[in-house]
Motif scaffolding. Structure first.
Motif, mmCIF file in Angstrom:
data_model
loop_
_atom_site.group_PDB
_atom_site.id
_atom_site.type_symbol
_atom_site.label_atom_id
_atom_site.label_comp_id
_atom_site.label_asym_id
_atom_site.label_seq_id
_atom_site.Cartn_x
_atom_site.Cartn_y
_atom_site.Cartn_z
ATOM 1 N N TYR A 131 7.103 6.880 20.083
ATOM 2 C CA TYR A 131 6.273 5.683 19.943
ATOM 3 C C TYR A 131 7.096 4.417 19.836
ATOM 4 C CZ TYR A 131 7.884 6.741 15.315
ATOM 5 O OH TYR A 131 8.710 7.043 14.263
ATOM 6 N N CYS A 132 8.411 4.531 19.943
ATOM 7 C CA CYS A 132 9.292 3.415 19.570
ATOM 8 C C CYS A 132 9.055 2.175 20.419
ATOM 9 C CB CYS A 132 10.746 3.825 19.699
ATOM 10 S SG CYS A 132 11.844 2.496 19.182
ATOM 11 N N PHE A 133 8.909 1.030 19.734
ATOM 12 C CA PHE A 133 8.718 -0.213 20.470
ATOM 13 C C PHE A 133 10.030 -0.708 21.077
ATOM 14 C CE2 PHE A 133 9.955 -1.790 16.324
ATOM 15 C CZ PHE A 133 10.712 -2.909 16.604
ATOM 16 N N ARG A 134 11.121 -0.079 20.692
ATOM 17 C CA ARG A 134 12.400 -0.490 21.255
ATOM 18 C C ARG A 134 12.855 0.420 22.397
ATOM 19 N NH1 ARG A 134 14.625 -4.473 18.272
ATOM 20 N NH2 ARG A 134 13.797 -4.698 16.184
ATOM 21 N N ARG A 135 11.918 1.249 22.896
ATOM 22 C CA ARG A 135 12.357 2.207 23.909
ATOM 23 C C ARG A 135 12.845 1.542 25.188
ATOM 24 N NH1 ARG A 135 8.098 6.510 25.025
ATOM 25 N NH2 ARG A 135 8.972 6.574 27.112
ATOM 26 N N HIS A 136 12.480 0.282 25.385
ATOM 27 C CA HIS A 136 12.961 -0.423 26.590
ATOM 28 C C HIS A 136 13.966 -1.521 26.270
ATOM 29 C CE1 HIS A 136 9.721 1.569 28.787
ATOM 30 N NE2 HIS A 136 8.921 1.217 27.819
ATOM 31 N N LEU A 262 -0.175 6.585 13.778
ATOM 32 C CA LEU A 262 -0.030 7.287 15.050
ATOM 33 C C LEU A 262 -1.149 8.296 15.273
ATOM 34 C CD1 LEU A 262 3.795 7.941 14.606
ATOM 35 C CD2 LEU A 262 2.789 6.366 16.283
ATOM 36 N N ARG A 263 -1.828 8.131 16.375
ATOM 37 C CA ARG A 263 -2.886 9.057 16.777
ATOM 38 C C ARG A 263 -2.362 10.491 16.811
ATOM 39 N NH1 ARG A 263 -7.575 8.543 16.470
ATOM 40 N NH2 ARG A 263 -8.127 6.984 18.025
ATOM 41 N N GLY A 264 -3.069 11.373 16.106
ATOM 42 C CA GLY A 264 -2.683 12.789 16.144
ATOM 43 C C GLY A 264 -1.535 13.154 15.225
ATOM 44 N N ILE A 265 -0.972 12.160 14.527
ATOM 45 C CA ILE A 265 0.169 12.447 13.647
ATOM 46 C C ILE A 265 -0.170 12.121 12.188
ATOM 47 C CG2 ILE A 265 2.540 11.777 13.070
ATOM 48 C CD1 ILE A 265 3.027 11.503 16.118
ATOM 49 N N ASN A 266 -0.692 10.922 11.953
ATOM 50 C CA ASN A 266 -1.005 10.548 10.561
ATOM 51 C C ASN A 266 -2.289 9.714 10.468
ATOM 52 O OD1 ASN A 266 -0.214 8.092 11.567
ATOM 53 N ND2 ASN A 266 1.649 7.929 10.342
ATOM 54 N N ASP A 267 -3.180 9.869 11.450
ATOM 55 C CA ASP A 267 -4.386 9.035 11.464
ATOM 56 C C ASP A 267 -5.546 9.669 10.694
ATOM 57 O OD1 ASP A 267 -4.533 11.020 13.414
ATOM 58 O OD2 ASP A 267 -5.821 9.851 14.741
ATOM 59 N N HIS A 300 -0.824 6.368 24.196
ATOM 60 C CA HIS A 300 -1.575 7.534 23.707
ATOM 61 C C HIS A 300 -1.484 7.696 22.186
ATOM 62 C CE1 HIS A 300 2.509 8.776 24.671
ATOM 63 N NE2 HIS A 300 2.377 9.813 23.886
ATOM 64 N N PHE A 301 -0.618 6.924 21.523
ATOM 65 C CA PHE A 301 -0.530 6.973 20.057
ATOM 66 C C PHE A 301 -1.440 5.946 19.389
ATOM 67 C CE2 PHE A 301 3.906 8.651 20.843
ATOM 68 C CZ PHE A 301 3.676 9.900 20.288
ATOM 69 N N ASP A 302 -2.036 5.098 20.198
ATOM 70 C CA ASP A 302 -2.787 3.960 19.687
ATOM 71 C C ASP A 302 -4.010 4.369 18.866
ATOM 72 O OD1 ASP A 302 -2.775 1.235 19.559
ATOM 73 O OD2 ASP A 302 -4.232 1.005 21.186
ATOM 74 N N VAL A 303 -4.185 3.727 17.711
ATOM 75 C CA VAL A 303 -5.410 3.856 16.913
ATOM 76 C C VAL A 303 -6.080 2.481 16.939
ATOM 77 C CG1 VAL A 303 -6.341 4.323 14.603
ATOM 78 C CG2 VAL A 303 -4.327 5.588 15.412
ATOM 79 N N PRO A 304 -7.328 2.387 17.410
ATOM 80 C CA PRO A 304 -7.977 1.075 17.511
ATOM 81 C C PRO A 304 -8.065 0.374 16.155
ATOM 82 C CG PRO A 304 -9.268 2.768 18.630
ATOM 83 C CD PRO A 304 -8.179 3.479 17.894
ATOM 84 N N ASP A 305 -8.028 -0.952 16.168
ATOM 85 C CA ASP A 305 -8.017 -1.753 14.930
ATOM 86 C C ASP A 305 -9.131 -1.387 13.970
ATOM 87 O OD1 ASP A 305 -5.868 -3.027 15.948
ATOM 88 O OD2 ASP A 305 -6.751 -5.042 15.965
#
Ligand SMILES: *Cc1c(COP(=O)(O)O)cnc(C)c1O
Ligand code: SF4
Length: 340
Positions: A131-136, A262-267, A300-305
């Motif tokens: 999910y890292c925002f620094r992946r790029h 994270l969707r599916g991890i800690n939501d 795909h990890f996104d949880v809506p606000d």
């Protein structure tokens, strides 16, 4: 004392490597080994290979041992196993979601918020989180040499409104202790700096990172020390992590944690409540709960606000106030994190 082990690799042979460095050099870095070690069905391989091409796998053994075998839904596995969804490119998901490129007055230094600057102390990480925002992030351009550090230090020296230096990355603790001790010595010579903050996942990923060399320079600095760990699930906190946290506290470090929702991890409310409780058992206070940045490959990890806000409202009914993380998002151009 940690036993120092000399390993034969591409690095200069005169250097002595610490246990954590050897563990990092032996991390799993390919899809087949990861799937095999966890006894995952072959059907996971193509997706893992696709994601791996976009952002390579890195999972050290110390982390792998906390993942249950035979379970593709393990919450730690999902943080590190690449999947084919990473190749999708929904609108609005970009490669530099925080527009950090615009806030670098000198190389390796990001100044966005009042009173504090972020220093990219190491381009590397000990684990690659999907999910890292620094992946790029263009780390090869942002790994300063000592000469370039002088520019960053000059910037810090010149601005007396700055009270806090934040070591970030990558993972700043992936740098070796000789370099870190040097940098911290330079920082503590700047009179208006009061605090040293370190954002890191290394004490969680490889608890042996918290060795005597690290504790030595941490305990020695006059700066107040804050470490923000990045833990997303209670299963990441085993006894070795608790022991590492104890050593850090004994060196005078205040321990905080930030998680990513994270969707599916800690939501879920129970997962988040258990995480806060477990953090406190390790002597760590929850700080932020971040919503996922709109980075390509992590949609795909996104949880809506709305769902995130409901979760946090329900969490309030389960936890004392001091175990409640603040739900935030990072909005480009804002002068602080934005509460939801
Ligand atoms: C998140 C961040 C900080 C730290 O923000 P806090 O609210 O103090 O935790 C500082 N600088 C940058 C560039 C950041 O992204
Ligand atoms: S920067 Fe943090 S979240 Fe990103 S890969 Fe490194 S350790 Fe994981």
């Amino acid at each position: 004392m940690q036993e120092n082990i000399i390993i034969a690799d591409k690095r200069p042979s005169t250097q002595i490597y610490a246990s954590w460095q050897r563990q990092l050099s032996q991390a799993i870095r390919d899809p087949a080994t990861l799937c095999k070690r966890l006894n995952l069905d072959d059907s996971w391989l193509p997706g893992a290979a696709t994601g791996h091409q976009l952002f390579e796998i890195c999972v050290p053994d110390a982390y792998l041992t906390r993942i249950a075998p035979n379970d593709p839904n393990d919450p730690l596995l999902r943080q590190v196993l690449p999947v084919s969804d990473e190749a999708s490119t929904p609108q609005g998901y970009v490669t530099d979601p925080l527009e950090e490129a615009e806030h670098q007055p000198v190389k390796g230094l990001i100044h966005k918020y009042a009173g504090r600057v972020l220093l990219i102390a190491s381009p590397a990480c000990a684990i690659n989180c999907r999910y890292c925002f620094r992946r790029h992030f263009p780390y090869s351009d942002n790994s300063p040499s000592r000469a370039q550090w002088q520019e960053a230090l000059d910037y810090l020296r010149a601005d007396t409104t700055l009270h806090e230096a934040i070591l970030s990355g990558g993972d700043p603790l992936a740098a070796n202790d000789r370099q870190l001790a040097w940098l911290v010595e330079q920082l503590e010579n700047i009179p208006h700096l009061k605090r040293l903050r370190i954002h890191t996942r290394l004490p969680v990923v490889i608890p042996d990172r918290v060795d005597d060399a690290l504790l030595g320079w941490l305990a020695a600095t006059r700066l107040q020390k804050v470490m923000v760990l990045h833990i997303n699930h209670a299963n990441e906190i085993d006894q070795a992590v608790i022991d590492a946290c104890t050593r850090l506290k004994q060196a005078g470090v205040t321990l905080l944690n930030q998680s990513v929702l994270l969707r599916g991890i800690n939501d879920s409310v129970s997962t988040l409540a258990t995480l806060s409780e477990r953090l406190f058992e390790a002597g760590v206070l929850p700080y932020y709960l971040h919503v996922v940045d709109p980075v390509q490959g992590a949609a795909h990890f996104d949880v809506p606000d709305e769902e995130a806000k409901t979760l946090v409202k329900q969490l309030l009914e389960h936890l004392p106030g001091f175990l409640m993380p603040r739900l935030v998002r990072e909005v480009p151009g804002k002068t602080s994190k934005t509460p939801l």
